[in-house]
Write a protein that holds these residues in place. Structure first.
Motif, PDB file in Angstrom:
ATOM      1  N   TYR A  77      -3.237  -1.373  -4.858  1.00 41.74           N
ATOM      2  CA  TYR A  77      -1.830  -1.265  -4.462  1.00 41.74           C
ATOM      3  C   TYR A  77      -0.946  -1.949  -5.509  1.00 41.74           C
ATOM      4  O   TYR A  77       0.070  -1.402  -5.948  1.00 41.74           O
ATOM      5  CB  TYR A  77      -1.604  -1.896  -3.081  1.00 41.74           C
ATOM      6  N   ARG A  81       1.314   0.020  -8.560  1.00 42.87           N
ATOM      7  CA  ARG A  81       2.739  -0.274  -8.611  1.00 42.87           C
ATOM      8  C   ARG A  81       3.162  -0.722 -10.002  1.00 42.87           C
ATOM      9  O   ARG A  81       4.202  -0.313 -10.529  1.00 42.87           O
ATOM     10  CB  ARG A  81       3.074  -1.355  -7.582  1.00 42.87           C
ATOM     11  N   GLU A  82       2.341  -1.586 -10.626  1.00 39.64           N
ATOM     12  CA  GLU A  82       2.709  -2.147 -11.922  1.00 39.64           C
ATOM     13  C   GLU A  82       2.443  -1.192 -13.082  1.00 39.64           C
ATOM     14  O   GLU A  82       3.204  -1.175 -14.051  1.00 39.64           O
ATOM     15  CB  GLU A  82       1.928  -3.451 -12.153  1.00 39.64           C
ATOM     16  N   PRO A  86       6.002   2.637  -8.283  1.00 41.20           N
ATOM     17  CA  PRO A  86       5.906   2.255  -6.872  1.00 41.20           C
ATOM     18  C   PRO A  86       5.197   3.287  -5.998  1.00 41.20           C
ATOM     19  O   PRO A  86       4.446   2.923  -5.095  1.00 41.20           O
ATOM     20  CB  PRO A  86       7.369   2.096  -6.447  1.00 41.20           C
ATOM     21  N   GLY A  89       1.354   3.049  -6.355  1.00 41.95           N
ATOM     22  CA  GLY A  89       0.863   1.838  -5.712  1.00 41.95           C
ATOM     23  C   GLY A  89       0.855   1.989  -4.202  1.00 41.95           C
ATOM     24  O   GLY A  89      -0.118   1.630  -3.524  1.00 41.95           O
ATOM     25  N   TYR A  90       1.932   2.545  -3.681  1.00 43.22           N
ATOM     26  CA  TYR A  90       2.002   2.779  -2.236  1.00 43.22           C
ATOM     27  C   TYR A  90       0.890   3.713  -1.776  1.00 43.22           C
ATOM     28  O   TYR A  90       0.227   3.460  -0.754  1.00 43.22           O
ATOM     29  CB  TYR A  90       3.363   3.367  -1.875  1.00 43.22           C
ATOM     30  N   ASP A 304       6.422  -5.980   0.043  1.00 44.20           N
ATOM     31  CA  ASP A 304       7.303  -5.008  -0.595  1.00 44.20           C
ATOM     32  C   ASP A 304       8.008  -4.113   0.415  1.00 44.20           C
ATOM     33  O   ASP A 304       8.623  -3.113   0.040  1.00 44.20           O
ATOM     34  CB  ASP A 304       6.505  -4.146  -1.571  1.00 44.20           C
ATOM     35  N   HIS A 306       6.875  -1.972   2.477  1.00 46.83           N
ATOM     36  CA  HIS A 306       6.273  -0.689   2.812  1.00 46.83           C
ATOM     37  C   HIS A 306       5.675  -0.740   4.215  1.00 46.83           C
ATOM     38  O   HIS A 306       5.425   0.305   4.822  1.00 46.83           O
ATOM     39  CB  HIS A 306       5.186  -0.313   1.802  1.00 46.83           C
ATOM     40  N   TYR A 409       6.682   7.649   2.981  1.00 47.68           N
ATOM     41  CA  TYR A 409       7.252   7.020   1.795  1.00 47.68           C
ATOM     42  C   TYR A 409       8.574   7.685   1.420  1.00 47.68           C
ATOM     43  O   TYR A 409       9.569   7.005   1.111  1.00 47.68           O
ATOM     44  CB  TYR A 409       6.264   7.111   0.640  1.00 47.68           C
ATOM     45  N   ARG A 421      11.146  -6.739  -4.531  1.00 43.69           N
ATOM     46  CA  ARG A 421       9.700  -6.724  -4.696  1.00 43.69           C
ATOM     47  C   ARG A 421       9.154  -8.093  -4.355  1.00 43.69           C
ATOM     48  O   ARG A 421       9.664  -9.108  -4.773  1.00 43.69           O
ATOM     49  CB  ARG A 421       9.319  -6.342  -6.122  1.00 43.69           C
TER      50      ARG A 421
END
Length: 424
Positions: A77, A81-82, A86, A89-90, A304, A306, A409, A421
């Motif tokens: 995750y 994201r990185e 995003p 990662g989600y 974050d 989510h 999402y 974040r």
């Protein structure tokens, strides 16, 4: 930066991290997955095991490189994201949480099936509640209990291997070596077996998802992941050879409790209760580590926004994500009371393979050197191949649940205000 009040304590060394990974891999999978895999691959079971191990190794090395760079709770995750943005990662986090929540239910039901078959669901729910309480008490207590469980399970598996191979009833001709994939199996059967066996290998992810609680993660994680995977592979190969040699592929494929049937066929029925206890203990070890991993990814996604932000809280005394652990435990308890173990395993495999496909895509971005991209490329290809080789129902259900996550999402991005974040 991790928000104040949500940071976790770094207390795990290499040995503890390896034990946590082993507690996830050398668990109920070795007691339960060999039968369905043999049914799919026939005498190609060992080839399926090798394929699963290769894919797992590629995933493990990609995960280890990423975890060393991003030693925060959440695993892929965070990496997605990185490295990719995003959304990816989600998607990885969603696939992990829903897939591994199904794994938790499957492991809990395995405990129930071995301890009290007539009340499997009630025992499963009890196990979930008890282990959630253990995790709530702190990561060191969980690591200590996992160490005990791993020792017990390895001792039981060693007894099974020795009894089977020394019984005089083992026949190496049943291994199918040099006979291709085995009669009636074919490449599709071998790949489906590999996908089912991958369910048991996937526990090394737990080391990465605990990255925020590992001392010196840049050194510890790249050492712990391949060590745990290598030990698990040796154990699985020894058990598979021993059980195949005694039962043969056909009997193994139709065995409800393969290891118990193997020691009975080897002429040592007195060992059957020991194997049943070992299976229950193994499933408890897997369940303990699974709840740990799912709650940490839930923590990262809650940071974050989510998932509900309240799940990001860390207990001031025990230094664990206590609300996330309680929420995960509650969902798993409901599933354990209602679902079927076979469907849970297939769905879990699809979700976890999707998760690792994102991990390999992230590792691909780490460097332009062709040699650094070979394993991530093989990992992505392997994950996609094994995911779509699973039974059709598992593929359809898994794809549908991932699609629900994508829609959620999109809705959140459209209507919810942007959230800060939570972690780097």
């Amino acid at each position: 930066m991790t928000p104040s009040g949500t940071a976790l304590r770094r207390s795990l060394g290499v040995r503890d991290a390896v034990v946590v990974g082993l507690g996830s891999m050398v668990g109920a999978g070795v007691f339960a997955a060999l039968g369905p895999a043999a049914r799919a691959a026939g005498t190609g079971l060992l080839l399926g095991l090798a394929v699963a191990a290769v894919v797992a190794y590629c995933n493990a090395m990609s995960s280890a490189r990423l975890a060393a760079l991003y030693p925060a709770s959440g695993g892929t995750y965070v990496y997605g994201r990185e490295r990719l943005g995003p959304f990816w990662g989600y998607l990885a986090g969603w696939a992990f949480v829903v897939g591994k929540t199904a794994s938790c239910a499957a492991m809990a039901l395995t405990v129930g099936a071995y301890v009290w078959p007539g009340q499997a669901h009630a025992v499963a729910v009890t196990a979930v509640v008890a282990l959630t309480a253990v995790n709530y008490g702190g990561i060191q207590k969980s690591a200590w209990l996992t160490r005990v469980i791993v020792a017990v399970v390895l001792a039981v598996l060693a007894c099974v291997v020795v009894v089977c191979l020394a019984s005089g009833r083992a026949d190496t001709g049943r291994l199918g070596l040099g006979q291709g994939a085995g009669a009636g199996a074919g490449a599709g059967g071998v790949l489906q077996a590999a996908g089912l066996l991958f369910f048991a290998f996937a526990g090394y992810a737990r080391i990465a998802t605990l990255g925020e609680e590992v001392r010196n993660p840049a050194r510890t994680i790249p050492r712990a992941v391949p060590l745990a995977l290598g030990i698990a592979l040796v154990v699985y190969a020894c058990v598979a050879v021993a059980v195949l040699a005694v039962l043969g592929a056909d009997r193994l494929g139709h065995a409800a409790a393969p290891l118990a049937d193997a020691v009975r066929a080897a002429g040592v029925p007195g060992l059957v209760p020991v194997v049943r206890v070992g299976a229950a203990v193994a499933a408890l070890g897997s369940l303990l580590a699974l709840i740990l991993g799912v709650s940490r990814t839930t923590l990262a996604m809650a940071r974050d926004r989510h998932l509900p932000g309240a799940l990001a809280a860390v207990h001031p005394r025990f230094q664990v994500p206590h609300r996330a652990e309680i929420a995960v435990g509650a969902v798993v308890a409901v599933l354990a009371a209602t679902v079927d173990v076979r469907g849970a395993i297939g769905f879990s495999s699809f979700g976890v393979l999707a998760y690792y496909a994102v991990a390999n895509a992230c590792a691909w971005t780490l460097g332009p050197a062709p040699s650094a991209r070979v394993l991530p490329a093989l990992g992505m290809l392997g994950c996609a191949t094994l995911a779509f080789a699973l039974p059709t129902a598992s593929v359809v259900t898994g794809a549908a649940v991932l699609a629900v996550g994508v829609v959620a999402y999109g809705v959140r991005r459209r209507f919810a205000p942007p959230a800060p974040r939570g972690s780097a």
